[in-house]
Design an enzyme around this catalytic site. Structure first.
Site, short mmCIF file in Angstrom:
data_model
loop_
_atom_site.label_atom_id
_atom_site.label_comp_id
_atom_site.label_asym_id
_atom_site.label_seq_id
_atom_site.Cartn_x
_atom_site.Cartn_y
_atom_site.Cartn_z
N ARG A 50 0.85 -1.20 0.00
CA ARG A 50 0.00 0.00 0.00
C ARG A 50 0.87 1.24 0.00
NH1 ARG A 50 -3.49 -1.09 3.72
NH2 ARG A 50 -5.20 -1.29 2.24
N GLU A 88 14.62 2.42 -0.29
CA GLU A 88 15.89 2.00 -0.86
C GLU A 88 15.78 1.33 -2.23
OE1 GLU A 88 18.47 0.63 2.77
OE2 GLU A 88 16.36 0.55 3.33
#
Lengths: 748, 347
Positions: free
Chosen positions: A635, A712
């Site tokens: 989400r 990342e």
């Protein structure tokens, strides 16, 4: 958890809200840690070692102390004792550091003395006047600077373990075609825009620290250890961070010395690293040399993926860039192997740098995948699809969710991948530049840590949510506030969010791309708890329209509790509280992933990155002209902020592929480009046509709010995509990062 | 940094008489202040010349030459429409250097006396004959990525980092200086010194002399239709050159009547070779010719370390710059000045 709060996000969560602190930041009114200036504050500067290995034999402390404004000079010979040993490793995230415990020089730019003065200028000049003398030994730098060794793999952090699945030898033997290629990546140094800094002040034996940290509550433990006080006697205020990227959860020597000086001198002390000092004690990504061997059968299905990684670490501690981990969890090879070696060099200890392991490992792996596809004569995307893993390779675990196929499809479509010629040097633009297209797969784990939060419904119907989380600039406090506000059933502008202070519930570590899931999960639980308590009060209140509904039959919406079955039965938060004693309703919550969840599913974010480069056919200057990244990360709480973070990761990918490299003088072990003139990162003109797509993904298993992470993964995949595009443009394979003009000239 | 005296004289005479050994002139401060921060320079006195009157104008002199006051800011000069039209490759060179903020601060006089970006020069802890005569050269045998491939000596292998100086050298600019013994002129060709045995003597400026103006001769305007500056660098903007070239041609009836070109980033001064220019004269423009001239210009090149590739790159850069010049000065300044990527590639 009461099921009042369903993990269905609608109101403010899921909206592309701008940063709540955006105006404060762009108008300069946001106060960062080093902006604090308590009365009588002193300035500290550390004197950096100008050799990489040896001993300090003399320091001209007289000259430094004679300089007007200098208050104190600490050296290895007069440094007051610390309660904890800087060379011990007593807790997680503890790395050995230099706090003048000896005259030994372990790397260039480590502190050899510490100067405190009435002004920054006086402290700086005091440090210069020390003119350290040394007994130097030959420096060991580079991947060939020392004998490789096998990491023990017995510690949780920075010591990767070898991994083997299936019969690797048989996998090699079964291959119809094979690739054996070796790639190198350079040392990259942490360089957040806000360098490491703190303001330390002692009050009655208690320590107050203004410091940017990625772990507001946890890091108290480190300072408590080194100063022999209880964590409870430490207050940490960590306001906005100007970037962290993995470097701001770990204590370093100069910071400990600043705190010590504040104690000794009885005055507040401020320390801020100069840019050149960032090339030493604050962590970096070690260099790697990675050998990748891939075997494929006649259908281009991988019989083996064999990834060996050699990485640099310091002479005195271990953090081994876990590059070969990148080959686990992604492609469906018949046999898999990740193996690690390290080499000790005279640098600071490497540390986690945004996507540790994944960035360097993916650079090599995705390059190798491209080379293998080239050998097989098939499209690089097709090659990845043929080796698509439906369950986690090695473990066979199902993925909690994996919309990678959709990422490939949507990214390829948006980029216009179809029709890409297989051979290199087939495309040119109107200006004669060579054009190349490349792609790479992005992968990053979806971890969760532990966090706590508090959510309070106030008598005036507004909310207060609290957790000591870290906003590294990416907008975490906005996304977390959205989660907390949603959990309380309040619009964002009626919720106050307090964070970044160690008196608040522990928001956990902002790292591993797990902060939103973790701190957000705790806020979600706390909000749910507060609403459930309020619903219990309303249900027991004969004057409430919700009398008798119980605390499970209502939902919180826009400041009201509403009966789920009957919208007309509703009671406002303020009214319920007013009729029932007027006291605020306090909820608490925790988040952590139950071990059984982790055992059941493999959890990753995925993505696909497509890059276009243009290369001058004679001068070989390279420009990344287009990039499309499609990512599936569960989400998305705030699309604007998530896309911005993914974009930042992709830009880091450009930086890794083409720019960042600490250049060492092999004779002295010193870095010769330790500033932003020499240590290049991309500028605006290097970043054009960047596009991020987020692919819808419902993940019922990863955590109650269905959130993975986006911090990342943007780097992963991007580096390989650019390298592959450069090959596609020029026909030259450069197996060393960053890719430089001279590398391409050599291939011309 | 060290404690120093700061003065801001109101007149040129006052400035010149304030100078003493160990003093430094302060213009925009974009280089001096950095070096003072690293400790590579530690002047006892800083003389801020930015308020000296009459040194900030761009004027056309009766003899047809153009005189640029030493205090004109780099951006002011590059954005002056008349100047940019007359000397397009000078404007292009300036705009390819540094960043907008730095160009707004930096003066043209200061640009010519900026110091090398050799990392060893900038680091006060490294031996450096240029900074501390007789201490040795740490760059030799070290990291030589941005070092010279021509005109270097066994005492020093540093390069001059200026973009601006390269077209000035090609166009035979003249540097006007004032000093204790009056005013004099120095030809650009003689302004920067090769290191030889005295790398510490970087320019022809005598102690206490200050640049007051730079003059472009009337004849320099004759190249306006065919002038380019090309700069190869490691990122698209905000980086020093790996190799650069200012190339200008005067083409008459399809033939090169006169050619000037100078290379940047390869030596301690802009590199011009008269024989290489002469090869172009009276020839029709062409790729093979340009390549031969570039080859000739670099005839004496030799790597000063692990940088042999720079010779090849410089040759390619000069060849291309000459071709760009032959193709004609662009009607508008390219969005990425001096870049091989002429226009930004926005999607």
């Amino acid at each position: 958890m009461p099921d009042v709060i369903m993990p269905r996000f609608g109101s403010n969560s899921g909206q592309p809200t701008t940063r709540r602190d955006g105006i404060a930041k762009v108008t300069g009114t946001a106060t960062f840690a080093a902006d604090n200036q308590p009365d009588r504050m002193l300035h500290a500067v550390y004197a950096p070692a100008t050799i990489a290995r040896g001993r300090v034999t003399a320091l001209d402390t007289e000259a430094a102390l004679a300089h007007p404004g200098v208050v104190a000079v600490y050296t290895p010979w007069n440094r007051p004792p610390l309660a904890g040993d800087p060379d011990a490793k007593p807790f997680m995230f503890a790395f050995r550091f230099e706090a003048l415990q000896s005259d030994e020089v372990r790397y260039s730019n480590q502190p050899v003395a510490f100067v405190v003065a009435e002004s920054l200028e006086a402290a700086t000049e005091g440090a210069r006047l020390l003119k350290p003398q040394y007994e130097a030994q030959p420096a060991r730098v580079g991947l060939d600077g020392n004998e490789p060794f096998k990491p023990k793999g017995d510690a949780p952090f920075g010591l990767p373990r070898d991994f083997e699945h299936g019969d690797v030898a048989a996998g090699h033997a079964a291959a119809d075609q094979a690739l054996d290629a070796t790639y190198e990546t350079a040392e990259n140094y942490h360089n957040a825009m806000e360098s490491h800094c703190l303001v330390a002040e002692w009050k009655d034996g208690k320590l107050e620290l203004d410091i940017p940290t990625q772990a507001v509550v946890l890091t108290r433990g480190a300072y408590a250890y080194y100063f022999g006080i209880a964590p409870g006697d430490i207050t940490i205020r960590s306001p906005y961070l100007g970037g962290g990227f993995g470097s701001k959860a770990i204590a370093n020597g100069p910071q400990i010395l600043a705190i010590m000086a504040a104690r000794e001198l009885g005055r507040p002390v401020k320390l801020m690293f100069r840019r050149d000092q960032m090339f030493g004690p604050t962590g970096h990504r070690g260099a790697t040399r990675q050998r990748i061997r891939i075997g494929i059968d006649g259908d281009a299905r991988m019989t083996v993926l064999d990834h060996e990684s050699l990485a640099t670490t310091s002479s005195f501690d271990d953090f081994i860039e876990p590059a070969a981990y990148a080959s686990q969890g992604l492609y469906n090879a018949g046999a898999l192997r990740s193996a690690f070696e390290a080499v000790r060099v005279d640098t600071g200890t490497p540390g986690p740098v945004r996507a540790p392991g994944e960035a360097s490992g993916s650079a090599a792996l995705e390059s190798a995948m491209d080379e293998m596809a080239e050998k097989a004569g098939i499209d690089p995307l097709d090659f990845r699809l043929r080796n698509y893993a439906e369950t986690e390779p090695g473990t066979g675990k199902p993925y909690s969710s994996k919309a990678l196929r959709e990422c490939y499809a949507e990214g390829a479509k948006r980029f216009g991948w179809e029709g890409r010629p297989l051979e290199p040097r087939r495309m040119q633009d109107a200006d004669g530049k060579l054009v190349g297209w490349g792609m790479g797969t992005a992968l990053f784990g979806a971890p969760m840590f532990a966090a706590e939060a508090r959510a309070t419904l106030l008598p005036d119907g507004t909310g207060l949510i609290e957790t000591a989380a870290a906003d590294m600039g990416q907008g975490a406090w906005t996304a977390l506030a959205q989660i907390g506000a949603y959990a309380l059933g309040l619009p964002l502008d009626r919720v106050e969010f307090r964070s970044g202070h160690s008196d608040l519930p522990d928001g956990g570590v902002a790292g591993g791309s797990g902060h939103t899931a973790t701190a957000g999960g705790a806020l979600h639980a706390a909000g749910g708890d507060a609403v459930a308590k309020l619903a219990g009060i309303a249900s027991a209140d004969p004057d409430s329209p919700l009398f008798g509904t119980g605390n499970t039959g209502v939902v919180a919406r826009d400041g009201w509790l509403v009966a789920e079955e009957d919208d007309s039965r509703r009671d406002s938060f303020a009214d319920i509280i007013a009729r029932n004693g007027g006291a605020a309703v306090v909820g608490t919550g925790k988040a952590a992933r139950p071990p059984e969840d982790a055992a059941r599913h493999a959890m990753y974010s995925h993505g696909a990155v497509f890059a276009e480069v243009k290369v001058d056919p004679e001068l070989f200057q390279v420009r990344v002209t287009r990039m499309v990244g499609a990512f599936a990360a569960g989400r998305i709480i705030n699309p604007r902020l998530a896309e911005s973070q993914l974009m930042g990761g992709m830009i880091w990918g450009i930086s890794f592929a083409l720019h960042e490299e600490a250049l060492f003088d092999k004779r002295t072990g010193r870095i010769v480009n330790g500033d932003f003139a020499g240590y290049h990162i991309p500028v605006n003109a290097d970043v054009t046509g960047l596009e991020v797509l987020t692919v819808h993904e419902d993940d019922p298993y990863v955590n109650p709010i269905g959130v993975k992470g986006v911090g990342e993964i943007g780097i992963s995949g991007s580096v390989g995509a650019i390298a592959n595009a450069i090959w596609h443009a020029t026909g030259t394979r450069v197996r060393r990062f960053p890719i430089r003009i001279e590398d391409l000239l050599a291939g011309a | 940094m060290n404690l120093f005296d700061y003065i801001r004289p109101a007149s040129l005479d006052e400035a010149l008489s304030a100078w003493e050994p160990g003093a430094a002139w302060l213009g925009g401060g974009t280089n001096l202040v950095d070096l003072m921060k690293t400790g590579a320079m530690a002047p006892g006195k800083v003389i801020d010349v930015t308020r000296l009157p009459g040194l900030d104008g761009i004027e056309s002199l009766p003899d047809g030459s153009t005189r640029i006051g030493a205090l004109v800011r780099n951006s002011t000069l590059a954005h002056d429409p008349d100047f940019a039209a007359d000397f397009p490759m000078v404007a292009e060179a300036i705009l390819s250097g540094a960043s907008g903020q730095l160009r707004n601060a930096a003066t043209v006089g200061g640009n010519l006396v900026q110091r090398t970006r050799c990392a060893y020069f900038q680091d006060p802890w490294s031996p450096c004959n240029r900074r501390d005569p007789g201490t040795g050269c740490a760059a030799i045998g070290g990291e030589t990525h941005n070092h010279a491939v021509i005109g270097w000596s066994d005492r020093c292998i540093a390069t001059n980092p200026s973009d601006f100086a390269v077209p000035l050298a090609a166009l035979d600019a003249v540097v006007e200086v004032a000093g204790p013994s009056g005013q004099r002129e120095i030809a650009m060709a003689a302004f920067h010194h090769l290191p030889g045995d005295t790398p510490e003597t970087e320019t022809a400026l005598a102690p206490g002399e200050l640049i007051v103006a730079i003059r472009l001769p009337a004849g320099a305007r004759a190249f306006r239709a065919n002038s380019r500056y090309l700069k190869v660098r490691e990122r698209t903007s905000f980086a020093f050159a790996l190799a650069s070239c200012a190339a200008s041609l005067r083409i008459e009836d399809g033939t090169i009547a006169e050619a000037r070109f100078a290379l940047g980033a390869v030596a301690a001064k802009p590199w011009r070779v008269a024989e290489a220019e002469a090869m172009l004269t009276a020839q029709p423009p062409g790729a093979a010719l340009f390549s031969q001239a570039a080859e000739r210009a670099l005839q004496d090149a030799a790597p000063s370390g692990e940088n042999a590739w720079k010779i090849d790159l410089a040759r390619r850069t000069a060849t291309r710059a000459l071709a760009l010049a032959a193709a004609g000065t662009p009607a508008r300044m390219p969005a990425l000045p001096a870049s091989t990527f002429g226009e930004p590639a926005h999607a």
